[in-house]
Design a protein around this motif. Structure first.
Motif, short mmCIF file in Angstrom:
data_model
loop_
_atom_site.label_atom_id
_atom_site.label_comp_id
_atom_site.label_asym_id
_atom_site.label_seq_id
_atom_site.Cartn_x
_atom_site.Cartn_y
_atom_site.Cartn_z
N ILE A 49 0.87 -1.19 0.00
CA ILE A 49 0.00 0.00 0.00
C ILE A 49 0.90 1.23 0.00
CG2 ILE A 49 -1.90 1.22 1.15
CD1 ILE A 49 -2.68 -1.65 0.51
N ASP A 50 0.62 2.13 -0.94
CA ASP A 50 1.39 3.39 -1.02
C ASP A 50 0.54 4.53 -0.44
OD1 ASP A 50 3.80 4.87 -2.36
OD2 ASP A 50 2.02 6.08 -2.77
N THR A 51 1.19 5.34 0.39
CA THR A 51 0.49 6.52 0.90
C THR A 51 1.50 7.62 1.18
OG1 THR A 51 -1.25 7.26 2.41
CG2 THR A 51 0.45 5.84 3.36
N ALA A 52 1.09 8.65 1.91
CA ALA A 52 1.98 9.74 2.30
C ALA A 52 1.34 10.40 3.51
CB ALA A 52 2.13 10.76 1.17
N VAL A 75 2.52 -7.05 4.77
CA VAL A 75 2.09 -5.94 3.90
C VAL A 75 3.18 -4.86 3.88
CG1 VAL A 75 0.29 -4.24 3.45
CG2 VAL A 75 -0.31 -6.44 4.49
N PHE A 76 3.63 -4.57 2.68
CA PHE A 76 4.68 -3.56 2.46
C PHE A 76 4.02 -2.19 2.53
CE2 PHE A 76 7.59 -1.02 -0.04
CZ PHE A 76 8.84 -1.59 0.12
N LEU A 77 4.30 -1.45 3.62
CA LEU A 77 3.68 -0.12 3.81
C LEU A 77 4.69 0.96 3.44
CD1 LEU A 77 1.78 -0.53 7.23
CD2 LEU A 77 0.82 -0.62 4.91
N ALA A 78 4.30 1.80 2.48
CA ALA A 78 5.19 2.86 1.99
C ALA A 78 4.55 4.21 2.28
CB ALA A 78 5.41 2.70 0.49
#
Ligand SMILES: NC(=O)c1ccc[n+]([C@@H]2O[C@H](COP(=O)([O-])OP(=O)(O)OC[C@H]3O[C@@H](n4cnc5c(N)ncnc54)[C@H](OP(=O)(O)O)[C@@H]3O)[C@@H](O)[C@H]2O)c1
Length: 308
Positions: A49-52, A75-78
């Motif tokens: 999941i990509d976020t900022a 889960v790869f959290l970015a």
């Protein structure tokens, strides 16, 4: 085979971290849906999941991942650090805030969101350098599994790489990438320096889905235009993070590992005219200097024309 066992479904970063090649984008622009994140993780095999921080949805992502029943470690959290948080102590504080909202003592990937600094700053080189040093320290302390940048062009990367104090070169550069915005020189530069290239806006924010070349190609492959675009990314080993707030679209966008585009069609998509740039640096600079809170688009709607 799961994402981490199947070599087609992940890329191996230069520090041997496995990063899922297909993730789900999230944002405050166009809304956020926990149901879409939950469906992606629980039912579509999505593990990235990509976020900022800027998007204001980190806590909601943690809730959705937890509700999916899939362990957080899978889960790869970015997430990304916004320029107004650049600086030794403020970047550390921003990182801690993201960890708290993710309810996690580590983050899988942490990026500098833009190579920009607030206008009040008189020494941008120094501020970017000490901010990168903070990411290097977080990496050394094993609080983050890989570190990188976003929206860095060649000159931004050259400046970072030429810093005499540099100890870790970026693992990733996340940039706008779709057939109508295909920055070949930056991609080449990244590949020469073993920086994994990651593309955002793979669907051109939905603005290119009715392009006649794409629609025609989708008919031939009996796939959706979104699937053609995502396949064009992953077939070039570009990490791809399409966003959708609709579970049924998330599912469609995840079904891209059962077909491939011919070399001729890959080349056709790679030679389309470069006519769409969604993100403009000048405009972003005004947002950096703008005191609006993180996630403001979720709360105030979106009268502006892009998603930063
Ligand atoms: N580093 C940066 O500066 C930066 C900048 C922008 C974005 N990003 C990241 O990249 C992610 C993706 O970029 P993006 O959200 O700007 O654009 P995008 O993924 O290219 O497009 C998203 C748009 O396409 C629509 N869509 C998705 N799947 C669809 C389908 N199968 N059929 C029809 N429409 C579909 C979505 O609408 P619905 O939601 O209604 O389905 C949404 O309006 C972001 O979420 C964010 O994580 C990073």
């Amino acid at each position: 085979m799961d994402v981490y066992s199947d070599p087609e479904k992940h890329v191996l970063l230069k520090n041997n971290v496995k990063m899922p090649i297909l993730g789900l984008g999230t944002s405050h622009y166009g809304g956020f849906s926990g149901a879409a994140v939950q469906h992606a993780v629980r039912s579509c095999g999505c593990r990235h999941i990509d976020t900022a921080k800027r998007y204001g949805v980190e806590a909601a992502i943690a809730d959705a991942v937890q509700a999916s029943g899939v362990p957080r470690e899978e889960v790869f959290l970015a997430t990304k650090c916004w320029p107004s948080d650049y600086g030794k102590t403020s970047t550390r504080a921003a990182f801690r805030g993201s960890c708290d909202r993710f309810r996690s003592d580590y983050i899988d990937m942490y990026l500098l969101h833009w190579p920009l600094v607030p206008s009040w700053c008189t020494d941008s080189k120094q501020l970017l350098s000490e901010t990168w040093r903070t990411l290097e320290l977080l990496y050394d302390e094993e609080r983050v599994r890989c570190i990188g940048v976003s929206n860095f062009d060649e000159s931004d990367l050259l400046e970072l790489l030429s810093d005499p104090e540099l100890s870790t070169t970026p693992h990733i550069n996340q940039c706008e990438f779709h057939p109508f915005h295909n920055p070949i020189r930056i991609r080449d530069f990244c590949s020469q320096h073993h920086i994994q290239f990651e593309g955002y806006c793979p669907l051109g924010k939905g603005k290119i889905l009715d392009d006649p070349v794409l629609v025609e190609m989708a008919k031939v492959y009996r796939k959706s235009v979104s699937q053609i675009l995502i396949r064009w990314n992953i077939q070039q080993r570009v990490v791809c993070i399409p966003k959708s707030t609709k579970p049924e679209r998330v599912e469609i966008n995840s079904q891209v590992f059962d077909f491939s585009l011919s070399e001729e069609d890959m080349a056709k998509l790679s030679s389309l005219p470069q006519t769409l740039t969604i993100f403009d640096r000048q405009e972003i600079q005004s947002r950096v200097d703008n005191p609006l809170p993180d996630g403001y688009r979720l709360h105030y709607g979106s009268s502006l024309n892009n998603g930063t």
